[in-house]
Every structure is written in C-alpha cells, then in structure tokens.
Enzyme design. Structure first.
Site, short mmCIF file in Angstrom:
data_model
loop_
_atom_site.label_atom_id
_atom_site.label_comp_id
_atom_site.label_asym_id
_atom_site.label_seq_id
_atom_site.Cartn_x
_atom_site.Cartn_y
_atom_site.Cartn_z
N ASP A 2 0.85 -1.18 0.00
CA ASP A 2 0.00 0.00 0.00
C ASP A 2 0.90 1.24 0.00
OD1 ASP A 2 -2.26 1.62 0.08
OD2 ASP A 2 -3.26 0.38 1.58
N GLU B 257 -10.81 6.50 4.11
CA GLU B 257 -9.83 5.93 5.03
C GLU B 257 -10.00 6.48 6.44
OE1 GLU B 257 -5.92 5.22 3.43
OE2 GLU B 257 -6.65 5.48 1.38
#
Length: 1004
Positions: free
Chosen positions: A617, A809
């Site tokens: 990521d 997020e």
C-alpha cells in the site's frame, strides 16, 4: 493528491509599483522590474477561482501554514510571507490569478526573482510557473529549483531559460510544450519542511533571442525496428510565436549509446532556421538502422544536438532499435518460459526497477522511468492529468510507456489506479455504488457487471491495473473504510467476488490482454476490517491502520475466507493492509501486515497457492520499525514483490540493490518477486501492446454503462420501514423534498470520487436523487427546499434525503471529527417535514446512521448507501419502476455504544438486523407457521437437489413473512436468529435458514 494551479496577481501587474520598491536596479537598457507579489496583504488567502494565495499538500488534514508576518528586516515593505508544514510527502503554496481575468505577458523579461530567507540546509527548493491554456488549471507546468545554501536573506534570480517542462504532470490538447511567456498564470513554491520566509517576487531583466527561442524535438525516444529508419523532427519555437529575429543553427551527429557501428549508418550535419523563420517550423533528420538478423536487446543511438542562437532541448533525443529475436518476445511461448528467459538476462538493478512503483506526480522527469527501469507508475487518489479527460489519461500513460522503449529489454510499465467504484478518478466516468451498496444488492450478477464496466472504462484510458476490489469484512462501522466492504459477513463478501471476474475475465488469465479487462487487486490482506477502535497509531485515526486481535479460528473463518475465494478466482495481485495482526496465543503481539512473513508467504503464497504478485500500500513500509533500509529488507523478505514507494523511488531502488548485494535480501527472493510481476505483464499483453487501446473510450460514461450503474443503485436501496405503504410514490402525488443529500452529486458518490477524499457538489457528471425524481415524475409537483424552510402546506408526501459528506480511510473514522449522528440541519429537516406530512427518509451514507430516536415519526426509512452518479436508480425504486429488494449488508445499531455489533454475536439487539430488507416486489406470504413448514420442505428438497434458485426463493419467502410479523419491533430474541438465517442462506444451508427464521417468527 496535489493540485498545481499556479496563477499570478492581476492587480499588481496592471498597477505597477514605483521602481524604487522593485528590488535591484535595472541594467542598462533593461525594462523596469515588474512586481508580482509584495506580500503586504494585497492578495488574500483563499481558494481558486478567486485571486488568492492557497496551500496544497499530500495530507489534506494538515496543509502548510501561511502568514503575512511583520518583520523589521523585511527586504521589501513591512511584511514577508512565511510558514511551513510538518507532514510527510510534500506541501507548498500557489499564487493564483482569478480565471475570469486575463493572463499576463512576461515575455519581455529575462526571469523571475524574489527574496528568500535561507536556513543553510542545502535543500533544493522547487519553483514552478504556469504557461498557456485557458486558465491555471489548464496550462503547462514548468519547473526549476534553487538551493538553500546560506542563512539570511538572499535575492534568488531564476532566468526563464532555466525552467523545464514537467512531462509527468501536464495537460494535453491545445498545449505546445513551449514556454511562451505571453499567457502566464502565476507561480508556486514546493516548500522545504524546515519552514520558509520570502518577499518581493518580481520579473526582472530583458529577454534576448537565446531565451525567447528554443529548439524542440518531437520526442525524446524514437523506437524503430531493426533495419528501419527513424525520423527525428527538429523544430524551433519562440515566445509569443513571433518569427525568429536571428538565425538558429542546429548541428547534429549520432554518437555514443549502446548501439555499435554495425547497427546503424552514422549521421552528421546541421539544419538552419534563418531570421524571419516562423515559430513551429521543423526539419527532419533521418537515422537509418542496419539489419544483421541476430537476436538482440534494444540498443540506443543518441542524436546529439548543438544549438546556436536558441535554447537547446532539455534532452538528447534517442533512436532505439527495438529488441528482437529473443525468446521472451515470442508470444507463442508459455508465459513461464518467457519469464524465465527474460529474468535470466536482467541485471540486479533492472530487477530492482521492476519492484519499484512511483507516483506519477513524484517523477522528477519522465526520463526517470528508463533511468531506474521502473516496473510501475500509479495515480494515487486524485492524481490526474489536466484536463482530466480520457484522452489526457491515455496520452500521459503512453508518454511513460514510450520511455520504457529506451531500456535494454523494453519491459513495459504496468500503470495502476484506485478505481474502487468505477473509474472514479476520471471526470465523466460511470461511478458505481460503493461496495457496501453492492453488498446490499445481494446479486452476484450485479457485482460482476459493475466490475466489467469499470474494467472497460479503466482500460480504455491506458490503465491495465486496478487496485480493487476491497475484500475486507467490516466489523465496526466506526471505521472510515467500512463502505469499501461488501459487508460484515464473510459469506456475503465471498458471494460478491464475481466482481473479480468482471475485472479480469476467466480465472486462468486468458482474457487479461483484452481491451476491456484489467488486472484486479484483492485488498487489504488480511483482517483490516477487524481493527479495534482506539488501536490506530496513525495521526488522529481511531480505527484505520490499527490492530486486529483474533484467534486463529476467527482469522480463518472471518477474514481469510474471502482471500481463498479470490485466489481460486485467479486474482492477479494482492495488497496487504496498513494494519497489524495480533493472533491470540502465538505470543508475537501485533505484527504489521507489510512485515508478516507467516501471512504473506506462509499462508497467502504457500498454503493458498497465490501465484500473482503482492503490491504494498501507499508508503506503507515506512510505518515499519527501523530505518528505511530495514523497512525495505523486512518487507521484501516478508513477501512483498512490488513496493508502492511512492515518492522516494530513487532511494528505494538504490537501497534494494544495496541490501541484495550485502546478502541481507536473497537473490532467490528477488527473482521470485520479479518473476511474478513479469508473468502478469505477459498475461496482460503489455509486451505486444504497451500503449493505450482507446477504442473503448466512447463507452466511458455512456448510456449503456450508466444503465448498469443505475440498476446497481436501485438494487442497493434497502427499505427498512414502510408504514402505510408510503413507498412507492405515485407520479401524481405532490412531493416535498428536503435534506442535504437530495441534490448533491458529490455527497451521494462519497469518497474516492475524482479526489481521494471526495467532495460535495457537482464534481463530475451524473444525476442527483432530486434530478432523478423529477425525471421519474415529470408532471408531478416536486418542491425542493434543502433546509425545509419553504412552506410545507398542501403536499401529499415528503422525501427527506440526509446523511454524510464524503470521506476516505482514517479521515472518516468515528472519533476523528466524525460520528454516526445526522447533522443538526438534517435532524431539523426530518422533524419539520415528518411533522407536517407523511414522509420517507433516505439515508445517503457509507454506514448506518443513528436514526432510532426519530424512527416513530418516520413513515418510510431507506438505507440508500452511496449510490454513485446515477440518482435515477434511487428514483426508480421510489416511484416503483423497480421494486425494493436490497438487504442490510451490515447490522444497523440502536446506538454507538453497541458497536461493534455483527451477525453471530452472543449479545445482539440492533435497530435492524443484518439481512433485513422489506420489498415492494410481491405480496408478503401469509399463513404463518403453516407456510413456514411448507417452505422448510421446499428448502430441504432444493438443498438435496443442489437447486440454488429454488432454495434461495424458499428462504426469501420465509424472510418476508417473518419481517411482516415483526414490523419495526425488533427484539434481541428475534434479531439473532433472523440475522443468522441470512448467513446460512449465503452458505447454501437453506433448511437451517428456514429453521432460524421460524425461530425468529415465534419470537416476534
């Protein structure tokens, strides 16, 4: 991602300051300096399109700070501009001139200068200007830098001749790649993290032809097949497109490079552009290559240019003789053999390059693609070309791919994006409901179709790789990523993984080279949906990137199960989670997933048999303990194959090579990683077709694609309550519409839409819920009053659309400035409308909202989730064009104190249980326990025969009957078995499902 709109003050340029205030005196014959910024307060801090100073950076929650500070030592006037920032990544400020004013002509001047308070750090400070186009957002970006090499005030002078064109971050269409200086929109500074102060920005000096004229080539790289002839076009361009005042001569010769004398016919000579030559005039130099019929890697032939009378090109153009005759180029060979052949030829540095992924906007120059042999480039959320069009995407990516042709083996890039609900970075693309809505639809066919449409639109812009789907099993709706999940039940998540086939096609990868398929990514491995509230250590996040604590049995049954299915479906890549995993009883404590060798290598690759590659990521290895070399070593040894760096790609590349050479990372591990990456590039057909296949671009945002999104939006609507049959609406009813999300395309699309966090308003093309209602009932009297301030008399029914504004997020974590309560304005609108008439309340959100205290006053309640750009789909169910059929993919809590709450919990007393969803499709079955007994027999017969359709139908009829009896009085005794029944249905246990529903019926 960073916005680079850079404009300049009209007021200061149209009303020039006295020369005495302009800094250094002009030279003999020079024009007077022209002030751009005095920083005395004449330009406000604001946002475009108004003229203003504004900040930007990699962290939207913590942008750089700016202030106009009074200083006794100010070089010019009384104040200076100062500030700084304390974040990772980048940040800076721009001075933007309002786009409704004229651009400015800087062509009479030599350059731009300003006072800078040095800290003596030795840092390179980047300074950028914008040129041409309709406004700052549609102009070319030109960049240079100066070094902070001393302390105290220093006047920095930057000639315009020092600026270079930023090929990594540029608009296309109507752009000439020439620093014209006649239509300037301003400047920006990428700030050093140590803080800054500056003053007195102005234009200085007189331009001469060597500054106003430049020589360009049509491309930095000219690939040609062995034996072919490359044609290099050399042109001259001038500021303002004026004819040349003086002649320009360009001498050229082929020299250097990796090609030998036997590979090409040497060329030497010159071309001239006499005085009076029109700007844009070109000459062509031909370089003929020779054929020796030997199999060879690619070879380069630089065409060196010596320019007199103008600025030379930023790069020496290279003719490249394409690689040919080598086994890895043979499409007829099995992928495994092609990989083995190519791998055997590669150096360690080339292998390290394949393992490196850089952010598009981070590339210093496009030439770095070849210089570091990059394996991948990505666009992070909101990192887009300007203008943000399909054509611009394709041309930008093709420009990067062209650079790979200048490498020995011409290994193509694999470009990646986060297209998590449609090609969501692209304005005008079809935006699907977020995954939480797809889970509510309960239809594997819809999941497949949305994946297929997304893949087609993504691939048509030159992008072959999608960082989707998210296979997290969300267990706490306080998590800011919960809408990226299909739901809280692993069985539901698995049933929606047909989306992988929508992306990729056949599980064996044979469809990946099609122009409408992309490589999929299963993320975020593993258990990111189980992170505990309060366990995050990332900034102000409360849940995201935290710790998941589970037993091995829970890990296998809940969080790992979807990945088994994804591997079986042939998913091409897997992305680990930022989060940590703490397995009860193993005494290891929390382990960051990017460092978890047991899970990445032992479980994913070895036990599950995953043969794709693991991609990190965004900058996730930076969160590992230790220095950066340790981060690289730990993560690669754990099983990461490609690292999303995304900024420090140069450092990463060198450190990876160093670690291997030092023996701290084994060459076998590197070869495994690179083999996995190359295999997917071969399967995607990138070696044969590296450039964008734009034949499908006409389908982007097309009626056909939007019809799929509309169907998905309609199917995702969950009818939680419907007293008195308020829904569906009738087209002849007079309807009063209110609420913050009734007419807001950005809000109904959510995060990850055009930008990372998303935003409110008309951010792309689509139809709001209100617009959809007006199209569905064009003759009806529909009145819209967002805050319900309009009179409420005389209406048949009210529709109040409330909910959340976009987030993504951990920014959206509850406790990080967010909660699950409707806003005060939305609560007031509900109270006013529902107090005046029959009403339906639609909740547009990424997770359940706490509405229980108003449930009694609401006649109909709908969980609309985040339906995307097709509000017509919501209107379809409101007006009965399509029936409500959606079911809750997550439990709807009574209060935040109940969280986390999930199907199967020992204590389970929600507002509405998992699986709940009324329908307007058909009459609810009657007959009570007698009908349930009959349905149990039908379920048994279906289960024995393996008749899925019949089994699901039996359970569905039983569910509707049970819901009807319960009404809105949901007790704990009812909710538990009801929710369990939906899980049993998804796992094919129809008899047990009906038995659970019978238990719930008796408790109702």
């Amino acid at each position: 991602m960073r916005r680079t709109a850079l404009l300049v003050s009209a007021a200061l340029l149209t009303g020039l300051l006295p020369l005495a205030a302009a800094g250094q005196a002009a030279g003999a014959g020079d024009p007077a300096p022209v002030p751009v910024d005095r920083f005395e307060g004449e330009v406000p801090f604001a946002n475009p399109p108004a003229e203003a100073l504004f900040t930007w950076g990699g962290d939207t929650d913590d942008p750089p700070t700016l202030e106009l500070a009074a200083r006794d030592d100010a070089p010019e006037g009384e104040k200076v501009l100062s500030g700084g920032y304390d974040i990772s990544g980048y940040g800076g400020f721009s001075h933007e001139f309002a786009s409704d004013g004229p651009a400015h002509d800087w062509s009479a001047h030599k350059g731009v200068r300003f006072w800078w308070e040095g800290r003596g750090t030795g840092e390179a400070v980047h300074f950028e200007i914008k040129d041409g186009g309709a406004n700052g957002g549609a102009s070319e970006l030109w960049t240079t830098s100066f070094t902070d090499d001393r302390t105290g005030w220093k006047q920095v002078e930057i000639p315009f001749a020092d600026f270079t064109y930023r090929t990594d971050h540029q608009p296309v269409g109507g752009i000439d790649h020439v620093l014209g200086l006649t239509r300037m929109w301003g400047y920006a500074v990428t700030l050093p993290k140590s803080g800054f102060a500056m003053d007195g920005v102005e234009l200085y000096g007189r331009a001469d032809q060597s500054l106003r004229a430049q020589v360009l080539t049509d491309s930095a790289v000219h690939p040609v097949r062995e034996g072919g002839t490359a044609k290099v076009r050399i042109s001259v361009a001038t500021t303002g497109s004026a004819p040349l005042d003086e002649p320009v001569t360009v001498a050229y010769e082929t020299a250097g490079g990796t090609a030998s004398a036997e590979d090409y016919a040497e060329v030497e000579g010159s071309v001239s552009f006499p005085a009076g030559t029109a700007s844009g005039t070109s000459r062509t130099v031909e370089v003929r290559t020779l054929e020796d019929r030997a199999a060879e890697a690619a070879e380069t032939i630089p065409l060196r240019l010596t320019v007199t009378g103008a600025k030379a090109p930023a790069e020496t153009p290279q003719v490249v003789v394409d690689a040919h005759g080598l086994p890895y180029l043979d499409k007829g060979l099995p992928v495994k053999k092609r990989v083995a052949d190519l791998l055997s030829r590669m150096s360690l540095a080339e292998k390290a390059g394949q393992m490196t992924q850089a952010e598009r906007a981070a590339l210093g120059t496009a030439g770095d693609v070849a210089a570091y042999g990059l394996g991948s480039v990505l666009s992070g959320g909101g990192s887009t070309p300007t203008p943000n069009t399909a054509e611009a995407w394709a041309k930008t990516i093709d420009g990067f791919q062209l650079r790979t042709r200048a490498t020995r083996f011409q290994i193509p890039l694999i470009y990646g994006v986060d297209a998590v609900h449609g090609h969501n970075n692209l304005v005008g693309a079809t935006i699907m409901p977020h995954n939480i809505g797809i889970g509510a639809a309960r239809d594997p066919g819809i999941a497949y179709d949305t994946g297929a449409v997304t893949a087609a639109e993504v691939r048509a812009t030159g992008v072959p790789w999608d960082f989707a789907p998210c296979l997290c099993v969300t267990r706490d709706e306080r998590w800011g990523r919960s809408y990226e999940s299909f739901g809280e039940d692993p069985a539901l998540v698995e049933s929606m993984e047909t989306m992988i086939q929508g992306f990729q096609g056949a599980a064996d990868g044979r469809d990946l080279d099609r122009g409408d398929k992309v490589l999929a990514t299963a993320k975020h491995f593993v258990a990111d949906g189980g992170t505990a509230y309060g366990s995050s250590t990332t900034g102000s996040y409360t849940v995201d990137q935290g710790v998941t604590t589970v037993t091995r049995q829970q890990l296998e049954a809940v969080h790992l199960a979807p990945y088994r299915d994804a591997v079986d479906r042939g998913v091409g890549t897997v992305m680990p989670s930022y989060s940590s995993l703490d397995i009860v009883g193993d005494d290891k404590g929390p382990v960051k997933m990017h460092a978890d060798t047991e899970m990445l290598t032992g479980v994913l690759k070895n036990r599950l048999g995953f043969d794709g590659f693991v991609i990190s990521d965004w900058a996730a290895i930076d969160q590992l303990p230790g220095d950066y070399a340790s981060d690289v070593r730990t993560s690669v040894n754990a099983g990461l194959d490609m690292i999303m760096v995304p900024y420090e790609y140069k450092s990463f590349h060198q450190i990876l090579v160093d670690e291997v050479e030092a023996g701290r990372i084994g060459e076998k591990r590197i070869d495994d990683a690179v083999s996995r990456i190359l295999a997917q590039k071969f399967r995607l057909g990138l070696f044969e077709k590296p450039y964008a296949d734009t034949r499908g671009a006409s389908g982007i945002g097309s009626a056909k694609h939007r019809a799929v999104a509309r169907e998905a939006a309609a199917a995702s609507q969950v009818l939680l309550k419907n007293e008195g049959g308020v829904l569906p609406l009738r087209k002849n009813q007079k309807v009063y519409v209110a609420g913050s999300n009734a007419d807001d395309l950005g809000n109904q699309s959510g995060g990850w839409t055009v930008t990372w966090q998303g935003s409110s308003g008309d951010i792309t093309e689509g139809t709001t819920v209100l617009e959809g209602m007006r199209k569905a009932a064009p003759g009806a009297g529909i009145t819209y009053s967002e805050d319900a301030s309009a009179p409420t008399d005389g209406y048949d029914v009210g529709v109040v659309v409330i909910g959340e504004t976009p987030y993504a997020e951990g920014v959206g974590d509850v406790g990080n400035g967010n909660d699950l309560e409707p806003t005060a304005a939305d609560r007031a609108a509900v109270d006013k409308v529902c107090g005046a008439m029959k009403c339906a309340v639609l909740v547009v959100s990424g997770r359940p909202q706490l509405i229980g205290d108003r449930l009694g006053a609401i006649d109909a309640l709908v969980a609309s989730w985040l339906p995307g750009t097709e509000g017509d789909g919501v209107a379809d169910v409101l007006y009965g064009r399509r029936a409500f059929t959606g079911q809750l993919p997550v439990t709807w809590p009574r209060s935040e104190a109940q969280l986390p709450i999930n199907v199967g919990d020992a204590s389970y007393d929600p507002q509405f249980p998992y699986g709940w969803g009324l329908t307007t499709r058909t009459a609810v079955p009657s007959g009570g326990t007698g009908t349930l007994k009959a349905l149990a027999l039908a379920a048994a017969a279906a289960e024995k025969a393996g008749a899925e359709k019949a089994g699901r139908a039996a359970v569905t009829r039983a569910r509707l009957l049970v819901q009807e009896k319960a009404g809105t009085t949901v007790t704990a005794e009812f909710a538990g078995p009801f929710a369990d029944a939906d899980h049993l249905l998804l796992t094919g246990r129809y008899v047990a499902a009906v038995a659970k529903l019978t238990q719930a019926y008796r408790a109702a």
